[in-house]
Design a protein around this motif. Structure first.
Motif, PDB file in Angstrom:
ATOM      1  N   UNK A 102       0.840  -1.192   0.000  1.00  0.00           N
ATOM      2  CA  UNK A 102       0.000   0.000   0.000  1.00  0.00           C
ATOM      3  C   UNK A 102       0.877   1.245   0.000  1.00  0.00           C
ATOM      4  N   UNK A 103       0.654   2.112  -0.980  1.00  0.00           N
ATOM      5  CA  UNK A 103       1.376   3.385  -1.088  1.00  0.00           C
ATOM      6  C   UNK A 103       0.317   4.479  -1.180  1.00  0.00           C
ATOM      7  N   UNK A 104       0.067   5.154  -0.068  1.00  0.00           N
ATOM      8  CA  UNK A 104      -1.034   6.118  -0.022  1.00  0.00           C
ATOM      9  C   UNK A 104      -0.740   7.384  -0.801  1.00  0.00           C
ATOM     10  N   UNK A 105       0.503   7.810  -0.829  1.00  0.00           N
ATOM     11  CA  UNK A 105       0.823   9.057  -1.524  1.00  0.00           C
ATOM     12  C   UNK A 105       1.149   8.896  -2.984  1.00  0.00           C
ATOM     13  N   UNK A 106       1.001   7.706  -3.542  1.00  0.00           N
ATOM     14  CA  UNK A 106       1.332   7.465  -4.940  1.00  0.00           C
ATOM     15  C   UNK A 106       2.819   7.164  -5.106  1.00  0.00           C
ATOM     16  N   UNK A 107       3.213   6.806  -6.343  1.00  0.00           N
ATOM     17  CA  UNK A 107       4.612   6.473  -6.573  1.00  0.00           C
ATOM     18  C   UNK A 107       5.022   6.916  -7.972  1.00  0.00           C
ATOM     19  N   UNK A 108       6.339   7.132  -8.103  1.00  0.00           N
ATOM     20  CA  UNK A 108       6.955   7.480  -9.386  1.00  0.00           C
ATOM     21  C   UNK A 108       8.177   6.601  -9.548  1.00  0.00           C
ATOM     22  N   UNK A 109       8.227   5.828 -10.638  1.00  0.00           N
ATOM     23  CA  UNK A 109       9.354   4.950 -10.933  1.00  0.00           C
ATOM     24  C   UNK A 109       9.781   5.170 -12.374  1.00  0.00           C
ATOM     25  N   UNK A 110      11.051   5.495 -12.583  1.00  0.00           N
ATOM     26  CA  UNK A 110      11.555   5.775 -13.927  1.00  0.00           C
ATOM     27  C   UNK A 110      12.035   4.518 -14.657  1.00  0.00           C
ATOM     28  N   UNK A 111      12.124   3.391 -13.961  1.00  0.00           N
ATOM     29  CA  UNK A 111      12.541   2.147 -14.593  1.00  0.00           C
ATOM     30  C   UNK A 111      11.380   1.177 -14.706  1.00  0.00           C
ATOM     31  N   UNK A 112      11.725  -0.111 -14.683  1.00  0.00           N
ATOM     32  CA  UNK A 112      10.719  -1.154 -14.765  1.00  0.00           C
ATOM     33  C   UNK A 112       9.969  -1.275 -13.446  1.00  0.00           C
ATOM     34  N   UNK A 113       8.663  -1.603 -13.589  1.00  0.00           N
ATOM     35  CA  UNK A 113       7.821  -1.836 -12.420  1.00  0.00           C
ATOM     36  C   UNK A 113       7.300  -3.261 -12.504  1.00  0.00           C
ATOM     37  N   UNK A 114       7.620  -4.044 -11.481  1.00  0.00           N
ATOM     38  CA  UNK A 114       7.223  -5.446 -11.450  1.00  0.00           C
ATOM     39  C   UNK A 114       6.470  -5.700 -10.149  1.00  0.00           C
TER      40      UNK A 114
END
Length: 370
Positions: A102-114
């Motif tokens: 759970x990530x309440x504040x959202x997320x930013x990932x510039x690479x791969x997301x698995x």
């Protein structure tokens, strides 16, 4: 490794955050009411962090851990199952997350997301090798393993050897708050550290130039390095050692205390087994003479002791003093003698001789009359 608190050099634990120049390893079920900033941050299971987590390199947060604020990762991030992040997750590289994260504040990932339950590396290599052997590609197995381990060893030697000497290790079940740093095992603190809060451990050993705004409570020994400042009390059931130029703005209660002669303790020292003072190895003092007024006049020995063991008598040094033992001293003061001429002295001697003769005659005349 995760039984003792190891604080590397130049670590700062102030009112809001923990700043480390190297990596950070947090044991299982630890509670940290600070923000954490380091190179690589690794957390075990059930870890609770109330502040931000900033990792310049990778970060790994194991299952059931709770992050109370933002998480910033400079490279790759791994989040185990049931990890919760109250703030925002920012990842510059790849993001690998397990189920029920759970990530309440959202997320930013510039690479791969698995999103998966990642297979451990050893298990992955085992499955890969078994599949290659089934296909009869033994040469590819050797080539792949050789390239894999050669690259990993080079990266490990170039990147992790230097930071390995600067790792903050927080053992399992540790509690770190602005009021207390409570450890179940021993605590070892490096040089030039700044800590806030009372330190509780089985034994405490610190480096030099420590600033601790709190007290230290220990079941065993407490060793404080040189040039340190402790704004609190020291309490131990064993021995307390205080180094050179260290200041303790509080009291000391221990079984025995070893205090350097240049250290200072503002409070009361209670040591049933005794208090000892440690002195530096002093140089051989120079010889000295003392004059009649008590003034010390140094006298150096120019010639060393001969090998045959025979010593030469030192030269006699004349000491100028207002007090003289001889009445014939030119500069001394003798009552009745200063300013008298030779004639006056001769007349005085004649008068004394004549007076003695007259007394003798009177005495003899008195005897004849009787």
């Amino acid at each position: 490794m995760l039984k003792h608190l190891l604080v590397p050099d130049n670590t700062r634990i102030d009112t809001s955050r923990i700043v480390v120049e190297g990596d950070v390893i947090v044991g299982n079920h630890s509670s940290i009411q600070y923000s954490i900033s380091g190179d690589m941050v690794i957390m075990g299971e059930g870890v609770a962090v109330s502040g931000d987590v900033v990792a310049c390199s990778d970060t790994r947060i194991d299952m059931w851990s709770k992050m109370g604020s933002n998480v910033e990762v400079g490279k790759n991030a791994y989040l185990g199952e049931f990890v919760s992040i109250e703030g925002k997750l920012t990842v510059e590289g790849d993001l690998d997350v397990g189920k029920e994260v759970k990530i309440k504040g959202g997320f930013v990932a510039k690479g791969w997301i698995v999103v998966r339950n990642p297979v451990p590396v050893i298990m992955f290599l085992f499955l890969y090798i078994r599949e290659m052997m089934r296909l009869g590609r033994g040469e590819e197995i050797e080539k792949a393993l050789e390239e894999l381990f050669d690259e990993s060893e080079e990266e490990h030697e170039s990147e992790s050897r230097e930071p390995a000497e600067k790792i903050l290790i927080i053992p399992t079940g540790t509690k770190i708050t602005p009021e207390v740093i409570e450890v179940g095992g021993d605590a070892v603190v490096g040089n030039n550290c700044y800590l806030i809060g009372n330190l509780k451990a089985q034994s405490v050993e610190t480096g030099n130039a420590l600033i601790l705004k709190g007290s230290i409570y220990s079941e065993g020994k407490i060793n404080i390095g040189e040039n340190s400042t402790i704004y609190g009390n020291l309490s131990s059931k064993g021995q307390v050692n205080i180094g050179r130029n260290t200041k303790v703005f509080g009291g000391i209660k221990a079984e025995s205390v070893l205090l350097h002669e240049n250290a200072r303790v503002e409070g009361t020292i209670k040591a049933p087994s005794g208090l000892s003072f440690l002195r530096d190895a002093a140089e051989m003092p120079i010889l000295a003479d003392v004059n009649a007024l008590g003034k010390v006049i140094p006298r150096e020995v120019k010639e060393p002791v001969p090998r045959d063991g025979l010593l030469k008598a030192p030269e006699i040094i004349k000491i100028d003093s207002l007090i003289k033992t001889s009445a014939k001293a030119k500069n001394g003061f003798v009552p009745g003698r200063e300013g008298m001429s030779a004639r006056t002295v001769a007349l005085g001697r004649t008068r004394r001789t004549g007076g003695v003769r007259r007394l003798r005659r009177r005495h003899e005349a008195g005897e004849h009359q009787s």
